[in-house]
Design a protein around this motif. Structure first.
Motif, short mmCIF file in Angstrom:
data_model
loop_
_atom_site.label_atom_id
_atom_site.label_comp_id
_atom_site.label_asym_id
_atom_site.label_seq_id
_atom_site.Cartn_x
_atom_site.Cartn_y
_atom_site.Cartn_z
N THR A 33 39.27 40.84 28.49
CA THR A 33 38.13 40.98 29.19
C THR A 33 36.88 40.42 28.55
O THR A 33 36.68 40.94 27.42
N PRO A 34 36.19 39.48 29.27
CA PRO A 34 34.91 38.85 28.53
C PRO A 34 33.70 39.69 28.60
O PRO A 34 33.61 40.75 29.43
N SER A 35 32.93 39.86 27.71
CA SER A 35 31.67 40.59 27.67
C SER A 35 30.56 39.50 28.36
O SER A 35 30.89 38.37 28.35
N VAL A 36 29.53 40.09 28.79
CA VAL A 36 28.39 39.48 29.23
C VAL A 36 27.72 38.79 28.01
O VAL A 36 27.48 39.37 26.99
N VAL A 37 27.47 37.43 27.99
CA VAL A 37 26.56 36.68 26.96
C VAL A 37 25.15 36.54 27.43
O VAL A 37 24.92 35.91 28.42
N ILE A 38 24.42 36.89 26.56
CA ILE A 38 22.82 36.93 27.00
C ILE A 38 22.17 36.16 25.69
O ILE A 38 22.50 36.21 24.47
N ASP A 123 40.70 42.62 38.57
CA ASP A 123 41.71 42.73 37.52
C ASP A 123 42.69 41.81 37.64
O ASP A 123 43.07 41.25 38.78
N GLN A 124 42.98 41.08 36.78
CA GLN A 124 44.01 39.86 36.50
C GLN A 124 45.06 40.27 35.33
O GLN A 124 44.83 40.46 34.36
N TYR A 125 46.29 40.05 36.07
CA TYR A 125 47.38 40.26 35.08
C TYR A 125 47.45 39.01 34.22
O TYR A 125 47.45 37.97 34.40
N VAL A 126 47.68 39.34 32.77
CA VAL A 126 47.71 38.35 31.83
C VAL A 126 49.15 38.17 31.63
O VAL A 126 49.86 37.20 31.46
N SER A 127 49.78 39.45 30.95
CA SER A 127 51.45 39.34 30.70
C SER A 127 51.67 40.92 30.27
O SER A 127 50.96 41.60 30.25
N ARG A 128 53.23 40.98 30.26
CA ARG A 128 53.46 42.16 30.02
C ARG A 128 52.99 42.84 28.48
O ARG A 128 52.79 44.06 28.45
N ALA A 129 52.88 42.09 27.71
CA ALA A 129 52.55 42.35 26.37
C ALA A 129 50.86 42.81 26.35
O ALA A 129 50.43 43.65 25.73
N CYS A 130 50.16 41.90 27.19
CA CYS A 130 48.79 41.95 27.06
C CYS A 130 48.12 42.73 28.25
O CYS A 130 46.96 43.39 28.13
N GLY A 131 48.76 43.14 29.30
CA GLY A 131 48.53 43.77 30.20
C GLY A 131 47.40 43.16 31.34
O GLY A 131 47.66 41.81 31.50
N TYR A 132 46.45 43.74 31.57
CA TYR A 132 45.35 43.22 32.55
C TYR A 132 43.81 42.71 32.13
O TYR A 132 43.70 43.36 30.94
N LYS A 133 43.41 42.06 32.41
CA LYS A 133 42.02 41.88 32.00
C LYS A 133 41.05 41.75 33.35
O LYS A 133 41.51 41.76 34.40
N THR A 134 39.96 42.22 32.99
CA THR A 134 38.77 42.26 34.17
C THR A 134 37.94 41.31 34.08
O THR A 134 37.40 41.01 32.81
N THR A 135 37.62 40.52 34.99
CA THR A 135 36.46 39.72 35.09
C THR A 135 35.48 39.99 36.21
O THR A 135 35.79 41.17 36.89
N PHE A 136 34.30 39.86 35.96
CA PHE A 136 33.04 40.24 36.65
C PHE A 136 32.33 39.13 37.44
O PHE A 136 32.36 38.09 36.97
N LYS A 137 31.50 39.53 38.29
CA LYS A 137 30.68 38.65 39.24
C LYS A 137 29.56 39.54 39.39
O LYS A 137 29.30 40.51 40.03
N LEU A 138 28.67 38.92 38.76
CA LEU A 138 26.94 39.45 39.03
C LEU A 138 26.60 39.60 40.44
O LEU A 138 27.13 38.48 41.11
N ALA A 139 26.24 40.68 40.81
CA ALA A 139 25.70 40.74 42.32
C ALA A 139 24.79 39.74 42.61
O ALA A 139 23.88 39.27 41.91
N PRO A 140 24.81 39.10 43.94
CA PRO A 140 24.05 38.07 44.27
C PRO A 140 22.59 38.30 44.28
O PRO A 140 21.57 37.70 44.00
N ASN A 141 22.29 39.59 44.91
CA ASN A 141 20.82 40.20 44.88
C ASN A 141 20.94 41.25 43.77
O ASN A 141 21.58 42.03 43.77
#
Length: 176
Positions: A33-38, A123-141
């Motif tokens: 799961t990525p962090s937001v980079v500022i 949520d995106q499946y990565v693998s059995r060992a890693c489980g899921y990761k979450t990606t984000f989409k910032l709201a357009p407004n």
């Protein structure tokens, strides 16, 4: 009979060898799961990166700020003087609120701005060992809403990349 026993043992050993599975270990470098980079920029010269002095970032409802310097002592591990930071977003909600405090080491001159991040999650499946990761989409407004006092140190927030999938690219630029 001896040949049958030998053949049976060979078959069992071969079957055990071929039916082994890889260890369930999530390898280093596996996408998580990525962090937001500022990145922070000078409001008077928008092309110049500018470090925030003694920045402390704490999420609403948390008692401990984000740790920027794990080897630091209690006074310095929550502070950074940097022009680029990474902060996590909640994976169970579509809103995360943070308090960004400039000059947090000196209460006489510190200034705190409150920002609310609005986004959707996948949520995106990565693998059995890693489980899921979450990606984000910032709201357009109104992807990031500054709130709070009238004495803001942050003058402008620009979305560079609304899809937060890659932890190595800049997602937001903050001008101060």
């Amino acid at each position: 009979m001896k040949k049958i026993k030998t053949l049976l043992v060979a078959f069992i050993v071969a079957n055990a060898f071929w039916s082994c599975e890889k260890d369930d270990i999530c390898a280093d470098g596996t996408p998580t799961t990525p962090s937001v980079v500022i990145e922070f920029y000078d409001k008077n010269d928008p092309t110049v990166l500018k470090s925030v002095t003694n920045l402390r970032v704490i999420a609403d409802g948390m008692t401990e700020p984000i740790i920027f310097n794990a080897t630091g002592n209690e006074d310095t591990k929550y502070l950074t003087t940097a022009n680029k930071i990474k902060i996590p977003l909640k994976t169970t909600e579509d809103i995360t609120s943070y308090h960004f405090t400039q000059n947090a080491a000196n209460p006489a001159i510190s200034n705190e701005d409150h920002m609310v991040f609005n986004y959707s999650r996948t949520d995106q499946y990565v693998s059995r060992a890693c489980g899921y990761k979450t990606t984000f989409k910032l709201a357009p407004n109104n992807p990031v809403i500054p709130e709070g006092d009238t004495d803001k140190w942050i003058s402008n927030i620009v979305t560079v990349q609304s899809n937060i999938e890659n932890p190595n690219e800049t997602h937001l630029k903050i001008y101060f």
